[in-house]
Design a protein around this motif. Structure first.
Motif, PDB file in Angstrom:
ATOM      1  N   LYS A  16     -17.441 -40.002 -17.955  1.00  8.14           N
ATOM      2  CA  LYS A  16     -17.173 -38.753 -18.661  1.00  8.14           C
ATOM      3  C   LYS A  16     -16.857 -39.010 -20.124  1.00  8.14           C
ATOM      4  CE  LYS A  16     -15.801 -35.387 -15.190  1.00  8.14           C
ATOM      5  NZ  LYS A  16     -14.732 -34.479 -14.730  1.00  8.14           N
ATOM      6  N   LEU A  17     -16.069 -40.027 -20.381  1.00  8.23           N
ATOM      7  CA  LEU A  17     -15.703 -40.314 -21.764  1.00  8.23           C
ATOM      8  C   LEU A  17     -16.934 -40.651 -22.601  1.00  8.23           C
ATOM      9  CD1 LEU A  17     -12.369 -42.294 -21.430  1.00  8.23           C
ATOM     10  CD2 LEU A  17     -12.720 -39.872 -21.910  1.00  8.23           C
ATOM     11  N   ARG A  18     -17.878 -41.367 -22.026  1.00  9.62           N
ATOM     12  CA  ARG A  18     -19.116 -41.651 -22.759  1.00  9.62           C
ATOM     13  C   ARG A  18     -19.876 -40.352 -23.054  1.00  9.62           C
ATOM     14  NH1 ARG A  18     -19.158 -46.258 -19.328  1.00  9.62           N
ATOM     15  NH2 ARG A  18     -20.394 -45.149 -17.767  1.00  9.62           N
ATOM     16  N   ALA A  19     -19.911 -39.453 -22.078  1.00  8.62           N
ATOM     17  CA  ALA A  19     -20.614 -38.182 -22.272  1.00  8.62           C
ATOM     18  C   ALA A  19     -19.930 -37.319 -23.322  1.00  8.62           C
ATOM     19  CB  ALA A  19     -20.709 -37.426 -20.947  1.00  8.62           C
ATOM     20  N   PHE A  20     -18.595 -37.397 -23.378  1.00  7.34           N
ATOM     21  CA  PHE A  20     -17.832 -36.550 -24.294  1.00  7.34           C
ATOM     22  C   PHE A  20     -17.811 -37.080 -25.725  1.00  7.34           C
ATOM     23  CE2 PHE A  20     -15.057 -35.147 -20.472  1.00  7.34           C
ATOM     24  CZ  PHE A  20     -16.013 -34.201 -20.124  1.00  7.34           C
ATOM     25  N   ALA A  21     -18.477 -38.183 -25.973  1.00  5.27           N
ATOM     26  CA  ALA A  21     -18.508 -38.737 -27.333  1.00  5.27           C
ATOM     27  C   ALA A  21     -19.076 -37.696 -28.295  1.00  5.27           C
ATOM     28  CB  ALA A  21     -19.358 -40.000 -27.368  1.00  5.27           C
ATOM     29  N   GLY A  22     -18.338 -37.428 -29.346  1.00  2.00           N
ATOM     30  CA  GLY A  22     -18.766 -36.468 -30.349  1.00  2.00           C
ATOM     31  C   GLY A  22     -18.315 -35.047 -30.085  1.00  2.00           C
ATOM     32  N   ALA A  23     -17.652 -34.821 -28.925  1.00  2.96           N
ATOM     33  CA  ALA A  23     -17.155 -33.483 -28.601  1.00  2.96           C
ATOM     34  C   ALA A  23     -15.785 -33.250 -29.223  1.00  2.96           C
ATOM     35  CB  ALA A  23     -17.082 -33.303 -27.087  1.00  2.96           C
ATOM     36  N   VAL A  24     -15.375 -31.977 -29.272  1.00  2.27           N
ATOM     37  CA  VAL A  24     -14.054 -31.596 -29.770  1.00  2.27           C
ATOM     38  C   VAL A  24     -13.174 -31.264 -28.568  1.00  2.27           C
ATOM     39  CG1 VAL A  24     -12.763 -29.958 -31.168  1.00  2.27           C
ATOM     40  CG2 VAL A  24     -15.048 -30.688 -31.894  1.00  2.27           C
ATOM     41  N   ILE A  25     -11.996 -31.935 -28.480  1.00  2.59           N
ATOM     42  CA  ILE A  25     -11.034 -31.649 -27.413  1.00  2.59           C
ATOM     43  C   ILE A  25      -9.676 -31.370 -28.045  1.00  2.59           C
ATOM     44  CG2 ILE A  25     -12.288 -33.034 -25.716  1.00  2.59           C
ATOM     45  CD1 ILE A  25     -10.204 -35.242 -26.081  1.00  2.59           C
ATOM     46  N   ASN A  26      -8.735 -30.870 -27.235  1.00  2.00           N
ATOM     47  CA  ASN A  26      -7.417 -30.562 -27.786  1.00  2.00           C
ATOM     48  C   ASN A  26      -6.440 -31.717 -27.538  1.00  2.00           C
ATOM     49  OD1 ASN A  26      -6.334 -30.265 -25.128  1.00  2.00           O
ATOM     50  ND2 ASN A  26      -7.029 -28.127 -25.080  1.00  2.00           N
ATOM     51  N   GLN A  27      -5.219 -31.587 -28.075  1.00  2.49           N
ATOM     52  CA  GLN A  27      -4.234 -32.650 -27.985  1.00  2.49           C
ATOM     53  C   GLN A  27      -3.839 -32.929 -26.533  1.00  2.49           C
ATOM     54  OE1 GLN A  27      -2.920 -34.473 -30.777  1.00  2.49           O
ATOM     55  NE2 GLN A  27      -2.406 -35.787 -29.036  1.00  2.49           N
ATOM     56  N   ALA A  28      -3.660 -31.879 -25.732  1.00  7.36           N
ATOM     57  CA  ALA A  28      -3.268 -32.077 -24.331  1.00  7.36           C
ATOM     58  C   ALA A  28      -4.342 -32.839 -23.567  1.00  7.36           C
ATOM     59  CB  ALA A  28      -2.997 -30.725 -23.671  1.00  7.36           C
ATOM     60  N   GLN A  29      -5.590 -32.521 -23.828  1.00  7.55           N
ATOM     61  CA  GLN A  29      -6.686 -33.240 -23.167  1.00  7.55           C
ATOM     62  C   GLN A  29      -6.712 -34.706 -23.590  1.00  7.55           C
ATOM     63  OE1 GLN A  29      -9.671 -30.565 -24.656  1.00  7.55           O
ATOM     64  NE2 GLN A  29     -10.050 -29.645 -22.645  1.00  7.55           N
ATOM     65  N   ALA A  30      -6.495 -34.948 -24.870  1.00  6.96           N
ATOM     66  CA  ALA A  30      -6.466 -36.331 -25.363  1.00  6.96           C
ATOM     67  C   ALA A  30      -5.312 -37.108 -24.734  1.00  6.96           C
ATOM     68  CB  ALA A  30      -6.353 -36.337 -26.885  1.00  6.96           C
ATOM     69  N   ASN A  31      -4.133 -36.457 -24.616  1.00  6.13           N
ATOM     70  CA  ASN A  31      -2.982 -37.117 -23.993  1.00  6.13           C
ATOM     71  C   ASN A  31      -3.271 -37.463 -22.532  1.00  6.13           C
ATOM     72  OD1 ASN A  31      -1.594 -36.878 -26.380  1.00  6.13           O
ATOM     73  ND2 ASN A  31      -0.357 -35.117 -25.732  1.00  6.13           N
ATOM     74  N   ALA A  32      -3.948 -36.555 -21.810  1.00  3.30           N
ATOM     75  CA  ALA A  32      -4.278 -36.808 -20.411  1.00  3.30           C
ATOM     76  C   ALA A  32      -5.224 -37.994 -20.272  1.00  3.30           C
ATOM     77  CB  ALA A  32      -4.888 -35.556 -19.786  1.00  3.30           C
ATOM     78  N   ILE A  33      -6.184 -38.091 -21.179  1.00  2.00           N
ATOM     79  CA  ILE A  33      -7.130 -39.208 -21.152  1.00  2.00           C
ATOM     80  C   ILE A  33      -6.397 -40.531 -21.382  1.00  2.00           C
ATOM     81  CG2 ILE A  33      -9.030 -40.277 -22.416  1.00  2.00           C
ATOM     82  CD1 ILE A  33     -10.115 -37.407 -22.872  1.00  2.00           C
ATOM     83  N   LEU A  34      -5.502 -40.542 -22.360  1.00  2.00           N
ATOM     84  CA  LEU A  34      -4.752 -41.768 -22.651  1.00  2.00           C
ATOM     85  C   LEU A  34      -3.781 -42.102 -21.522  1.00  2.00           C
ATOM     86  CD1 LEU A  34      -4.057 -41.181 -26.442  1.00  2.00           C
ATOM     87  CD2 LEU A  34      -5.662 -42.816 -25.433  1.00  2.00           C
ATOM     88  N   ALA A  35      -3.137 -41.081 -20.962  1.00  2.00           N
ATOM     89  CA  ALA A  35      -2.190 -41.318 -19.866  1.00  2.00           C
ATOM     90  C   ALA A  35      -2.888 -41.929 -18.657  1.00  2.00           C
ATOM     91  CB  ALA A  35      -1.496 -40.012 -19.474  1.00  2.00           C
ATOM     92  N   ALA A  36      -4.130 -41.514 -18.402  1.00  2.00           N
ATOM     93  CA  ALA A  36      -4.887 -42.062 -17.277  1.00  2.00           C
ATOM     94  C   ALA A  36      -5.176 -43.542 -17.467  1.00  2.00           C
ATOM     95  CB  ALA A  36      -6.191 -41.303 -17.098  1.00  2.00           C
ATOM     96  N   ARG A  37      -5.048 -44.012 -18.710  1.00  2.00           N
ATOM     97  CA  ARG A  37      -5.270 -45.420 -19.002  1.00  2.00           C
ATOM     98  C   ARG A  37      -3.949 -46.152 -19.288  1.00  2.00           C
ATOM     99  NH1 ARG A  37      -9.422 -42.912 -18.871  1.00  2.00           N
ATOM    100  NH2 ARG A  37     -11.521 -43.807 -18.807  1.00  2.00           N
ATOM    101  N   GLY A  38      -2.873 -45.508 -18.906  1.00  2.00           N
ATOM    102  CA  GLY A  38      -1.564 -46.142 -19.030  1.00  2.00           C
ATOM    103  C   GLY A  38      -1.007 -46.144 -20.419  1.00  2.00           C
TER     104      GLY A  38
END
Length: 223
Positions: free
Chosen positions: A197-219
């Motif tokens: 999913k992260l590869r597919a989302f390259a170049g997309a616009v997301i919000n801060q909460a979504q970015a935090n969730a992505i980082l949290a999933a990676r510890g």
């Protein structure tokens, strides 16, 4: 020609519909009805049963489908330019080879529908359920897609460049080779942020909460 409340199931109607007329089907049973290659430009289907109805190669340019529907309706290779589907059950419907330019699907149940292999420059989706649907290779560039469930759908190879997804769900969605360049995903439920999913989302616009969730999933914790 007008048909109202008629049982037209399992009949061959293609040759009975003269071209150049606007045909109206209101609350008719079209189960397994043969409309292969029929001239149905501008036709209206209101509250009709469409279980396994055969619209293959039909001219449905500007046709309106309102309510009703059924399972495994076949639209393969049909001309659906400017057609409108509103509150129709299109579960497991088949659209391979269909021309879908400027078609709109609003409030439709499209579970397991197959739109992969369809043709055209794009179509509109709103408030519809496309769980388990296959849209592989479809173009949805610059579309505003609102209230659509793509759970466990196959969106491989789809082009969502500059599209806006509002109140949409992408849980368990297959995104192999999907393009989201400059797409606005801030109003979407992105589901589990795996590497594909992260590869597919390259170049997309997301919000801060979504970015935090992505980082949290990676510890990674953002303070």
């Amino acid at each position: 020609m007008n048909f109202e409340g008629e049982d037209l199931s399992r009949k061959a109607l293609g040759d009975r519909l003269p071209p150049g007329e606007t045909h109206v089907f209101r609350e008719c049973d079209l189960t397994e009805t043969d409309l292969w290659g029929a001239s149905l430009a501008g036709a209206r289907f209101e509250g009709c049963v469409l279980d396994q109805t055969d619209f293959r190669k039909a001219d449905l340019d500007g046709a309106v489908f309102a309510g009703g529907g059924g399972m495994r309706t076949r639209f393969n290779d049909a001309d659906l330019i400017d057609a409108a589907f509103t509150d129709v059950d299109l579960s497991s419907a088949q659209f391979a080879g269909a021309l879908l330019t400027d078609v709109s699907f609003t409030g439709c149940r499209m579970i397991g529908a197959a739109l992969t292999g369809s043709r055209g420059t794009g179509f509109k989706l709103s408030r519809s359920n496309l769980t388990l649907a296959n849209l592989g290779g479809c173009t949805l560039r610059k579309e505003h897609i609102e209230g659509v469930r793509f759970d466990d759908a196959d969106l491989s190879g789809c082009d969502f460049t500059e599209a806006t997804l509002s109140d949409c769900r992408l849980r368990g969605t297959r995104l192999l080779g999907t393009k989201f360049t400059k797409a606005d995903l801030r109003g979407a439920d992105l589901g589990e942020p795996d590497d594909a999913k992260l590869r597919a989302f390259a170049g997309a616009v997301i919000n801060q909460a979504q970015a935090n969730a992505i980082l949290a999933a990676r510890g990674i914790t953002v303070l």
